[in-house]
Design an enzyme around this catalytic site. Structure first.
Site, short mmCIF file in Angstrom:
data_model
loop_
_atom_site.label_atom_id
_atom_site.label_comp_id
_atom_site.label_asym_id
_atom_site.label_seq_id
_atom_site.Cartn_x
_atom_site.Cartn_y
_atom_site.Cartn_z
CB SER A 81 -0.93 0.00 1.21
OG SER A 81 -0.17 -0.01 2.39
CE1 TYR A 145 -2.61 0.46 -2.19
CE2 TYR A 145 -2.71 2.87 -2.05
CZ TYR A 145 -3.09 1.61 -1.59
OH TYR A 145 -3.96 1.52 -0.53
#
Ligand code: UDP
Length: 329
Positions: A81, A145
């Site tokens: 993340s 991401y």
């Protein structure tokens, strides 16, 4: 007779947001079972239900985890993340976040679990074209991401149509803070997030905060983000379970406080909370960062009944400060 408690498989429950979720579930009479590969999570953070060590990239280990069921729903917090890292390691991001999630979805199908709450991100939107980002904002991620999370959102919509999977996607803006009683909190190695890095520098751990750019098109030149308390995120996941009872299909909600704070404002707020100077230097911009990200969460409020309990930045930072003064892991 009271109904059986909800049993929820919390994937990534040893991590920062997942562990707060497991705590919330246990506190509300549900039974969390944590699935985690402990690659970034902490065994010590798994305090609210059993831990099953499994990896989304190993389908056999997922079958073993689902054998601990039956589960009423899955909450999926496992992901790489970090925006900057995703630019450097796109294969890892698409592999973990997209292939790993597909493996999880297939395992859910094999084991008859048809409800999912999925952790997504403001990064699916890319550069904002409006002051506050609501769910209708164009989705044009500017880093791997965000792109990996948007791909999963698309998969969930297709899975709803093809297989009847019920899902709620929650797009977090900037998760922050720690449990009010100080037993769990944010602990990444290395730490890349702003608030923990600000607090560590304030605590005098020898580090100086790097401010990634002061030449952004924002009022003070530093990036603006919408910080939302981790327990407010947990509240929304809990409400999403009830929402899926009443609503078939794939749904998505943005979660933030609707107010942006610049890096300099976060530093000032942390100095006020902790009563200490934050030593910092201006550094180059970080790859993949948009200048401003602020949520409109009107839909989550009206549809889920979500009301953040920590609408103000100082209260959020206060909980994080307590944790960083006395981290348990
Ligand atoms: N940031 C910073 N120094 C740090 C960490 C973050 O200046 O040590 C900035 C970063 O460039 C971004 C904001 O703080 O503009 C929030 O970054 P974070 O990594 O916490 O969350 P993200 O927005 O990437 O999800």
């Amino acid at each position: 007779m009271s109904p059986a408690p909800l049993r929820i498989l919390v994937c990534g429950g040893a991590g920062y947001i997942g562990s707060h979720m497991a705590k919330w579930l246990a506190a509300h009479g549900a039974e969390p079972v944590v699935l985690d590969n402990l690659s970034t999570g902490h065994r010590e953070a798994v305090r609210f239900g059993p831990l099953v060590e499994a990896d989304l990239l190993d389908p056999a280990s997922l079958d073993a985890a689902f054998a601990r069921g039956p589960f009423d729903a899955v909450m999926h917090f496992c992901a790489r993340s970090l925006v900057g890292e995703s630019v450097q390691l796109p294969y890892d991001y698409y592999g973990n976040n997209v292939v790993g999630t597909l493996n999880l979805l297939r395992a859910m199908q094999r084991h008859g679990v048809d409800r999912l709450v999925f952790s997504s991100t403001a990064a699916v939107f890319g550069e904002p074209v409006s002051e506050r980002i609501d769910e209708s904002h164009p989705k044009a991620p500017i880093n791997p991401y965000g792109a990996s999370k948007l791909m999963v959102e698309r998969i969930l919509a297709d899975a709803a149509a093809a297989y009847g999977l019920r899902s709620v996607t929650l797009r977090y803006f900037n998760a922050a803070g720690a449990s009010a009683d100080g037993d769990i909190g944010e602990a990444h190695t290395p730490e890349t997030h702003l608030i923990p890095n600000v607090l560590r520098a304030a605590l005098g751990d020898g580090s100086r905060l790097k401010v990634f750019g002061d030449d952004w098109p924002t009022p003070d030149g530093t990036c603006v983000r919408d910080y939302i308390h981790v327990d407010d995120l947990a509240q929304a996941h809990w409400q999403a379970l009830a929402y899926m009872d009443a609503h078939a299909g794939a749904h998505a909600f943005n979660l933030g406080n609707g107010r942006g704070f610049s890096v300099r404002e976060v530093i000032a707020a942390a100095q006020a909370v902790g009563g200490r100077e934050v030593p910092f230097d201006i550094a180059p911009r970080r790859a993949g960062d948009p200048a401003v990200l602020v949520a409109s969460s009107a839909l989550a409020r009206s549809e889920l009944g979500w009301t953040p309990r920590y609408p103000a930045l100082p209260e959020i930072i206060e909980t994080a400060w307590r944790w960083h003064c006395d981290p348990k892991f």
